[in-house]
Design a protein around this motif. Structure first.
Motif, PDB file in Angstrom:
ATOM      1  N   ALA A 117       0.813  -1.379  -0.058  1.00 17.23           N
ATOM      2  CA  ALA A 117       0.141  -0.015  -0.041  1.00 17.23           C
ATOM      3  C   ALA A 117       0.934   1.207   0.061  1.00 17.23           C
ATOM      4  CB  ALA A 117      -1.008  -0.043   1.297  1.00 17.23           C
ATOM      5  N   ALA A 118       2.110   1.386   0.614  1.00 21.12           N
ATOM      6  CA  ALA A 118       2.801   2.256   0.845  1.00 21.12           C
ATOM      7  C   ALA A 118       3.406   2.533  -0.549  1.00 21.12           C
ATOM      8  CB  ALA A 118       3.958   2.106   1.855  1.00 21.12           C
ATOM      9  N   VAL A 119       3.792   1.723  -1.456  1.00 18.11           N
ATOM     10  CA  VAL A 119       4.447   1.702  -2.712  1.00 18.11           C
ATOM     11  C   VAL A 119       3.313   2.480  -3.713  1.00 18.11           C
ATOM     12  CG1 VAL A 119       5.267   0.405  -4.584  1.00 18.11           C
ATOM     13  CG2 VAL A 119       6.192  -0.251  -2.476  1.00 18.11           C
ATOM     14  N   GLU A 120       2.305   1.828  -3.658  1.00 19.42           N
ATOM     15  CA  GLU A 120       1.044   2.475  -4.547  1.00 19.42           C
ATOM     16  C   GLU A 120       0.980   3.761  -4.002  1.00 19.42           C
ATOM     17  OE1 GLU A 120      -1.921  -0.553  -3.742  1.00 19.42           O
ATOM     18  OE2 GLU A 120      -1.024  -2.151  -5.267  1.00 19.42           O
ATOM     19  N   ALA A 121       0.867   4.090  -2.951  1.00 14.74           N
ATOM     20  CA  ALA A 121       0.484   5.340  -2.334  1.00 14.74           C
ATOM     21  C   ALA A 121       1.657   6.453  -2.980  1.00 14.74           C
ATOM     22  CB  ALA A 121       0.230   5.443  -0.674  1.00 14.74           C
ATOM     23  N   TRP A 122       2.884   5.871  -2.976  1.00  8.94           N
ATOM     24  CA  TRP A 122       3.795   6.699  -3.258  1.00  8.94           C
ATOM     25  C   TRP A 122       3.899   7.113  -4.746  1.00  8.94           C
ATOM     26  CZ3 TRP A 122       7.782   6.669  -6.965  1.00  8.94           C
ATOM     27  CH2 TRP A 122       8.822   7.517  -6.961  1.00  8.94           C
ATOM     28  N   GLU A 123       3.581   6.074  -5.346  1.00 13.04           N
ATOM     29  CA  GLU A 123       3.340   6.233  -7.127  1.00 13.04           C
ATOM     30  C   GLU A 123       2.287   7.255  -7.171  1.00 13.04           C
ATOM     31  OE1 GLU A 123       1.792   4.056 -11.218  1.00 13.04           O
ATOM     32  OE2 GLU A 123       2.256   2.805  -9.494  1.00 13.04           O
ATOM     33  N   SER A 124       1.132   7.372  -6.648  1.00 15.33           N
ATOM     34  CA  SER A 124       0.068   8.309  -6.876  1.00 15.33           C
ATOM     35  C   SER A 124       0.475   9.549  -6.648  1.00 15.33           C
ATOM     36  CB  SER A 124      -1.193   7.814  -6.030  1.00 15.33           C
ATOM     37  OG  SER A 124      -1.006   7.885  -4.643  1.00 15.33           O
ATOM     38  N   GLY A 125       1.387   9.794  -5.772  1.00 16.23           N
ATOM     39  CA  GLY A 125       1.696  11.155  -5.383  1.00 16.23           C
ATOM     40  C   GLY A 125       2.969  11.739  -6.157  1.00 16.23           C
ATOM     41  N   HIS A 126       3.411  10.841  -7.087  1.00 12.92           N
ATOM     42  CA  HIS A 126       4.865  11.016  -7.993  1.00 12.92           C
ATOM     43  C   HIS A 126       4.503  10.936  -9.381  1.00 12.92           C
ATOM     44  CE1 HIS A 126       6.354  10.635  -3.903  1.00 12.92           C
ATOM     45  NE2 HIS A 126       7.456  11.331  -4.545  1.00 12.92           N
ATOM     46  N   GLU A 127       4.152  11.897 -10.034  1.00 11.25           N
ATOM     47  CA  GLU A 127       3.721  11.956 -11.403  1.00 11.25           C
ATOM     48  C   GLU A 127       4.999  11.700 -12.189  1.00 11.25           C
ATOM     49  OE1 GLU A 127       1.731  14.775 -14.871  1.00 11.25           O
ATOM     50  OE2 GLU A 127       2.063  15.791 -12.668  1.00 11.25           O
ATOM     51  N   GLY A 128       4.606  10.829 -13.394  1.00 11.22           N
ATOM     52  CA  GLY A 128       5.946  10.385 -13.985  1.00 11.22           C
ATOM     53  C   GLY A 128       6.598   9.232 -13.608  1.00 11.22           C
ATOM     54  N   CYS A 129       6.252   8.739 -12.370  1.00  7.15           N
ATOM     55  CA  CYS A 129       6.896   7.577 -11.825  1.00  7.15           C
ATOM     56  C   CYS A 129       5.972   6.410 -11.919  1.00  7.15           C
ATOM     57  CB  CYS A 129       7.490   7.653 -10.448  1.00  7.15           C
ATOM     58  SG  CYS A 129       8.735   9.005 -10.284  1.00  7.15           S
ATOM     59  N   ARG A 130       6.472   5.199 -12.106  1.00  7.42           N
ATOM     60  CA  ARG A 130       5.709   3.982 -12.212  1.00  7.42           C
ATOM     61  C   ARG A 130       6.198   2.905 -11.232  1.00  7.42           C
ATOM     62  NH1 ARG A 130       2.221   1.916 -13.222  1.00  7.42           N
ATOM     63  NH2 ARG A 130       1.993   0.569 -14.960  1.00  7.42           N
ATOM     64  N   THR A 131       5.354   2.176 -10.464  1.00  2.00           N
ATOM     65  CA  THR A 131       5.910   1.124  -9.556  1.00  2.00           C
ATOM     66  C   THR A 131       4.987  -0.126  -9.875  1.00  2.00           C
ATOM     67  OG1 THR A 131       4.149   1.363  -7.756  1.00  2.00           O
ATOM     68  CG2 THR A 131       6.196   2.739  -7.657  1.00  2.00           C
ATOM     69  N   LEU A 132       5.631  -1.312  -9.845  1.00  8.24           N
ATOM     70  CA  LEU A 132       4.856  -2.521 -10.170  1.00  8.24           C
ATOM     71  C   LEU A 132       5.554  -3.520  -8.960  1.00  8.24           C
ATOM     72  CD1 LEU A 132       5.822  -3.379 -13.765  1.00  8.24           C
ATOM     73  CD2 LEU A 132       3.695  -2.631 -12.797  1.00  8.24           C
ATOM     74  N   TRP A 133       4.586  -4.051  -8.430  1.00  7.60           N
ATOM     75  CA  TRP A 133       4.628  -5.025  -7.241  1.00  7.60           C
ATOM     76  C   TRP A 133       4.426  -6.431  -7.904  1.00  7.60           C
ATOM     77  CZ3 TRP A 133       5.778  -3.947  -1.959  1.00  7.60           C
ATOM     78  CH2 TRP A 133       5.947  -5.074  -1.153  1.00  7.60           C
ATOM     79  N   HIS A 134       5.373  -7.508  -7.543  1.00  4.03           N
ATOM     80  CA  HIS A 134       5.279  -8.839  -8.045  1.00  4.03           C
ATOM     81  C   HIS A 134       5.644  -9.777  -7.295  1.00  4.03           C
ATOM     82  CE1 HIS A 134       4.903 -12.059 -10.920  1.00  4.03           C
ATOM     83  NE2 HIS A 134       6.318 -12.326 -10.731  1.00  4.03           N
ATOM     84  N   ASN A 135       4.684 -10.560  -6.821  1.00  2.00           N
ATOM     85  CA  ASN A 135       4.864 -11.732  -5.554  1.00  2.00           C
ATOM     86  C   ASN A 135       5.442 -13.072  -6.747  1.00  2.00           C
ATOM     87  OD1 ASN A 135       4.278 -10.348  -3.290  1.00  2.00           O
ATOM     88  ND2 ASN A 135       1.947 -11.041  -3.808  1.00  2.00           N
ATOM     89  N   TRP A 136       6.630 -13.138  -6.733  1.00  2.00           N
ATOM     90  CA  TRP A 136       7.180 -14.077  -7.971  1.00  2.00           C
ATOM     91  C   TRP A 136       6.884 -15.243  -7.808  1.00  2.00           C
ATOM     92  CZ3 TRP A 136       9.812 -18.555  -8.109  1.00  2.00           C
ATOM     93  CH2 TRP A 136      10.294 -19.141  -7.086  1.00  2.00           C
ATOM     94  N   TRP A 137       6.489 -16.016  -6.626  1.00  3.79           N
ATOM     95  CA  TRP A 137       6.103 -17.262  -6.460  1.00  3.79           C
ATOM     96  C   TRP A 137       4.536 -17.424  -6.798  1.00  3.79           C
ATOM     97  CZ3 TRP A 137       5.978 -13.509  -2.824  1.00  3.79           C
ATOM     98  CH2 TRP A 137       4.938 -13.553  -1.935  1.00  3.79           C
TER      99      TRP A 137
END
Length: 235
Positions: A117-137
């Motif tokens: 949630a913190a990663v997604e919230a960070w992205e929403s406040g930083h225009e031009g940046c992208r985050t992806l979260w992947h649980n590899w398993w």
């Protein structure tokens, strides 16, 4: 490319042509008869193998995560949720200030989802940046292979028993452990969790032939590489 194999000048040149960064997330915690570092080892290695042919930088795996339920097993430290979320946000702030704009978090430990949630919230406040979260398993390709081989695949079972997570001289039990009812796992106190799990495995076979686990691994690497190359969409 491992960022620790670069100096700052090489990273500066990298940023002239690319803004992607892979951030593996792990945990030091009990994994039955396997290494305490399973989640760190796997998240880092799958990231490196996926990113190397593409030429994208990979951080060392963050070794400490959220695993309070395993506190009764020695060698299983945990961070507080608020600490973990702040840590991820601080890392994003720091790297974004240096010019990185696209961040793929390759998570190796389910408990770490508390930081998502913190990663997604960070992205929403930083225009031009992208985050992806992947649980590899948990990726679709990985799960398809696992289900084909043996769906009783979970924490500290054959599913995490790779040549690089085994310990020299430690033999794995040969029986199939009954699957534990883990529906209340994160609501139990650590002592009750240890009483429930015993050796730490959630159930299933402790090991399978390498040809099986390496099929799982190949699927995991391919899935992470696809995200590095094509997972960004529009900024």
């Amino acid at each position: 490319m491992r960022i620790e194999d670069c100096n700052w000048m090489q990273v500066e040149r990298y940023l002239e042509r690319d803004d992607r960064l892979v951030v593996p997330l792990g945990s030091i915690e009990q994994h039955g008869y396997l290494s305490l570092g399973v989640d760190r080892i796997l998240s880092e290695r799958v990231s490196e193998e996926a990113a190397e042919p593409v030429g994208v930088l990979v951080l060392p795996s963050l070794p400490y995560g959220l695993t309070p339920y395993f506190a009764a097993y020695p060698g299983s430290p945990t961070l507080r949720v608020e600490t973990y979320r702040s840590l991820l946000s601080d890392l994003l702030d720091s790297f974004a200030d240096q010019g990185f704009k696209r961040f793929l978090f390759v998570n190796g430990h389910g408990g770490n989802d508390g930081g998502r949630a913190a990663v997604e919230a960070w992205e929403s406040g930083h225009e031009g940046c992208r985050t992806l979260w992947h649980n590899w398993w948990a990726g679709a390709r990985v799960r398809a292979v696992v289900d084909e081989i043996d769906p009783d695949a979970s924490h500290a079972s054959w599913f995490e028993n790779f040549p690089w997570t085994r310990l020299p001289g430690v033999e794995q039990p040969q029986e199939r452990k009954p699957m534990a009812d883990i529906s209340q796992l994160r609501e139990l106190d650590p002592g009750a969790v240890r009483e429930l799990l015993g050796d730490g495995s959630l159930g299933g076979l402790y090991e399978r032939p390498d040809e099986d686990v390496l099929r799982v691994w190949e699927a995991g690497v391919a899935e992470v590489r696809a995200l590095i190359e094509h997972g960004w969409g529009a900024a």
